[in-house]
Design an enzyme around this catalytic site. Structure first.
Site, short mmCIF file in Angstrom:
data_model
loop_
_atom_site.label_atom_id
_atom_site.label_comp_id
_atom_site.label_asym_id
_atom_site.label_seq_id
_atom_site.Cartn_x
_atom_site.Cartn_y
_atom_site.Cartn_z
N LYS A 118 0.83 -1.21 0.00
CA LYS A 118 0.00 0.00 0.00
C LYS A 118 0.87 1.26 0.00
O LYS A 118 0.64 2.19 -0.77
CB LYS A 118 -0.90 -0.02 1.24
CG LYS A 118 -1.48 1.33 1.63
CD LYS A 118 -2.34 1.24 2.87
CE LYS A 118 -1.65 1.45 4.18
NZ LYS A 118 -1.28 2.82 4.53
N ASN A 119 1.87 1.27 0.86
CA ASN A 119 2.63 2.50 1.06
C ASN A 119 3.63 2.79 -0.06
O ASN A 119 4.24 3.86 -0.09
CB ASN A 119 3.32 2.49 2.43
CG ASN A 119 2.29 2.62 3.54
OD1 ASN A 119 1.14 3.00 3.29
ND2 ASN A 119 2.68 2.30 4.76
N CYS B 267 -4.42 8.16 9.94
CA CYS B 267 -4.61 7.43 11.19
C CYS B 267 -4.34 8.34 12.37
O CYS B 267 -3.42 9.14 12.36
CB CYS B 267 -3.64 6.25 11.25
SG CYS B 267 -4.18 4.88 10.26
N ARG C 130 1.64 14.10 13.82
CA ARG C 130 1.97 13.99 12.41
C ARG C 130 2.06 15.34 11.67
O ARG C 130 1.31 15.62 10.74
CB ARG C 130 0.99 13.03 11.71
CG ARG C 130 0.87 11.71 12.43
CD ARG C 130 0.00 10.73 11.70
NE ARG C 130 0.72 10.06 10.63
CZ ARG C 130 0.15 9.22 9.77
NH1 ARG C 130 -1.13 8.98 9.86
NH2 ARG C 130 0.85 8.63 8.84
N ASP D 262 4.70 0.14 12.17
CA ASP D 262 3.42 -0.39 11.68
C ASP D 262 3.18 -1.82 12.14
O ASP D 262 2.06 -2.32 12.02
CB ASP D 262 3.35 -0.31 10.15
CG ASP D 262 3.27 1.12 9.66
OD1 ASP D 262 2.99 2.01 10.49
OD2 ASP D 262 3.49 1.36 8.46
N ARG E 9 -8.48 -0.17 5.02
CA ARG E 9 -7.55 0.76 4.37
C ARG E 9 -6.24 0.07 4.01
O ARG E 9 -5.57 0.47 3.06
CB ARG E 9 -7.25 1.95 5.30
CG ARG E 9 -8.42 2.89 5.46
CD ARG E 9 -8.05 4.10 6.28
NE ARG E 9 -6.83 4.69 5.76
CZ ARG E 9 -6.11 5.60 6.39
NH1 ARG E 9 -6.50 6.03 7.57
NH2 ARG E 9 -5.01 6.08 5.86
C1 EPZ Z 1 4.57 6.45 6.47
O1 EPZ Z 1 3.89 7.56 7.03
C2 EPZ Z 1 3.54 5.36 6.37
N1 EPZ Z 1 2.43 5.81 5.55
C3 EPZ Z 1 3.03 4.99 7.75
O2 EPZ Z 1 2.20 3.86 7.60
C4 EPZ Z 1 4.21 4.62 8.64
O3 EPZ Z 1 3.74 4.44 9.95
C5 EPZ Z 1 5.27 5.71 8.62
O4 EPZ Z 1 5.65 6.03 7.27
C6 EPZ Z 1 6.54 5.33 9.39
O5 EPZ Z 1 7.07 4.16 8.86
C7 EPZ Z 1 2.54 5.83 4.24
O6 EPZ Z 1 3.56 5.50 3.65
C8 EPZ Z 1 1.33 6.22 3.47
P1 EPZ Z 1 6.86 9.70 8.46
P2 EPZ Z 1 4.54 9.00 6.98
O7 EPZ Z 1 6.84 10.99 7.77
O8 EPZ Z 1 5.34 9.14 5.76
C9 EPZ Z 1 7.35 13.00 11.90
C10 EPZ Z 1 0.30 2.49 8.00
O9 EPZ Z 1 -0.24 1.92 8.98
N2 EPZ Z 1 7.29 14.10 10.90
O10 EPZ Z 1 7.98 8.78 8.22
O11 EPZ Z 1 3.45 9.95 7.23
C11 EPZ Z 1 6.03 12.25 12.05
O12 EPZ Z 1 5.13 12.96 12.86
C12 EPZ Z 1 0.86 3.87 8.12
O13 EPZ Z 1 0.37 1.97 6.87
C13 EPZ Z 1 7.48 15.39 11.31
O14 EPZ Z 1 7.70 15.66 12.49
O15 EPZ Z 1 5.48 8.93 8.25
C14 EPZ Z 1 6.49 10.95 12.67
O16 EPZ Z 1 6.68 11.09 14.05
C15 EPZ Z 1 0.37 4.74 9.15
N3 EPZ Z 1 7.43 16.38 10.38
C16 EPZ Z 1 7.86 10.74 12.00
O17 EPZ Z 1 8.23 12.00 11.45
C17 EPZ Z 1 7.21 16.12 9.07
O18 EPZ Z 1 7.17 17.08 8.27
C18 EPZ Z 1 7.88 9.73 10.88
O19 EPZ Z 1 6.78 9.98 10.02
C19 EPZ Z 1 7.03 14.79 8.65
C20 EPZ Z 1 7.08 13.79 9.59
#
Ligand code: EPZ
Length: 448
Positions: free
Chosen positions: A29-30, A127, A132, A325, A427
């Protein structure tokens, strides 16, 4: 599909490991969602293979369609092929209601800004697992020459002269941030350098496809990525379909479920190399696992679950560490192992809401601090139907993965359970009940 009023009815196996059979893993998915966004960078139609048929893909399809793209499944003889043609895009305003349901919508901002020099979008949803923020996207765009305006609930980003080279350091590794700025830089001018990048296989999968089609992205899969922009020249897919890699989170989810509930389980069409962290934990616990090139088997899993060893200490980590995840499915597994395990969630501060649901049905999980839990096992998971058979215990799916974790708990528990909010599970897991039924599970989807 209106699945908001549906639930799963599950009759637990009461600790018996009777499930048996084969599960084939879907495309990730991701990765698929990001490739769909990347289609905006192309001069014509693109073909995407192995796209999972889940609710998030449907939402992304709808968002692209509202922008003016043609997106969806097309019948070609016996085959159903997923195609996107972004050449008809007329709008750069990402739909507010659709985006509110799915954080991945924010990755569309990179390709839209790169191609059209502007994009507007609402604060992204998704989610409920933490705050986030998107600060790293916004500061990256500014470094690439864009202007960012924001009001209460939306952002407008403009770069009328296109995006230019930049040297960007991510304060923390962000999957979406890495992918989005990488895609934004593909059509820009000069060489953009991204540092402290996320290294998830889904990022590599999309970048390799973009390179096949005319992009120049170097270093993907490491923490430093360099993108030499095409100066506005669109990519061309020609004979290069995008092929989605197998979903490593789905693979890990079924492995953890199989460890508790299956005697023999064959997981096919997966990429074991992407699942080392979970395979190691299961092997250390004593789960009999055989790994092939594209299959993982749980074989002759007959020893009582109570003999499984706990994991002393697990911290979620960016890839290749243990994925956030899989944190909740892992915890569901650990509630049945014999001893004490500690799990520390490093990525999201709000990803333990399901713990109270599990404790309600008999597990013993305590908090050491808001990020760390201690799982005392083994415990028997029981429904209220054990006291009064007219009853069923209802558990709500809190997010995609916590939803899977409570399905696991119900399946290995004793009695009857109802899982609500299963549109969240939909989802990320295609036709979950059907795939579990094929293994012998008593699970059905009902309208509430
Ligand atoms: C991706 O989310 C995945 N979603 C998530 O999968 C997964 O949990 C996550 O990566 C971590 O592996 C998709 O790919 C669609 P991040 P993403 O930016 O990209 C912080 C699932 O169940 N951050 O790596 O949104 C953020 O808050 C899902 O399939 C900032 O602070 O995650 C988090 O604490 C849910 N500022 C950390 O970074 C920013 O501008 C990592 O988030 C961006 C992120």
């Amino acid at each position: 599909m209106n699945n908001k009023n549906q639930s799963f009815k599950i009759t637990g196996l009461a600790g018996e490991k009777t499930l048996k059979g084969t599960v084939s893993i879907q495309g990730a998915k991701n990765a698929a969602l990001k490739a769909m966004a990347a289609a905006i960078l192309f001069d014509g139609p693109v073909t995407l293979e192995n796209i999972p048929d889940n609710a998030d893909v449907a939402t992304m399809t709808e968002i692209l369609t509202k922008l003016g793209a043609k997106a969806g499944w097309v019948e070609d003889g016996d085959l159903s092929i997923f195609k996107i043609d972004a050449s008809g895009i007329t709008s750069t305003d990402i739909d507010l209601n659709l985006a509110a349901n799915m954080r991945a919508s924010v990755v569309l901002t990179g390709p839209l800004l790169a191609r059209f020099g502007k994009v507007s979008f609402p604060s992204p949803g998704g989610c409920v697992i933490g705050t986030r923020p998107i600060d790293l996207f916004l500061s990256g765009y500014k470094k690439m020459g864009a202007e960012v305006d924001e009001d209460k609930c939306s952002y407008q980003i403009t770069a009328p002269n296109g995006l230019h080279e930049a040297d960007i350091f991510f304060n923390l590794q962000t999957v979406g941030g890495t992918e989005t700025l990488m895609m934004a830089a593909v059509l820009g001018s000069g060489t953009t350098i991204l540092k402290n990048c996320a290294m998830e296989p889904e990022i590599v999968n999309v970048a390799e496809w973009l390179n096949d089609c005319g992009a120049d992205i170097r270093g993907v899969g490491t923490t430093t990525i360099e993108i030499v922009g095409t100066k506005g020249k669109l990519l061309s897919a020609k004979k290069h379909p995008y092929v989605t890699i197998p979903d490593r989170i789905e693979t890990g989810s079924f492995l953890l479920l199989g460890a508790l509930c299956a005697r023999d389980l064959t997981i096919t069409d997966c990429e074991p190399k992407h699942c080392e962290s979970v395979i190691n934990i299961l092997k250390k616990s004593g789960v009999p696992i055989e790994v092939g090139p594209t299959t993982i088997k749980i074989v002759d899993n007959v020893a009582p679950t109570q003999l499984l060893r706990p994991s002393i200490d697990v911290r979620t980590h960016e890839y290749p560490g243990f994925p956030t995840d899989l944190q909740s499915p892992l915890v569901a597994f650990l509630t049945q192992t014999n001893g004490e395990s500690k799990v520390f969630e490093t990525i999201y501060e709000g990803r333990y809401k399901y713990v109270e649901d599990l404790n309600k049905v008999g597990t013993d999980i305590t908090f050491s601090n808001p990020r760390e839990i201690v799982i005392h096992g083994p415990t028997q998971i029981k429904s209220d139907s054990e006291k009064d058979e007219k009853n069923t215990t209802t558990i709500e799916a809190r997010d995609i993965r916590a939803g899977f974790a409570v399905v696991m708990a119900a399946l290995c528990g004793k009695g009857k359970f109802t899982i609500t909010n299963i549109h969240l599970i939909d989802r990320g897991y295609e036709k979950l009940e059907y795939r579990l039924q094929m293994l012998g599970a008593k699970i059905e989807r009902v309208n509430q």
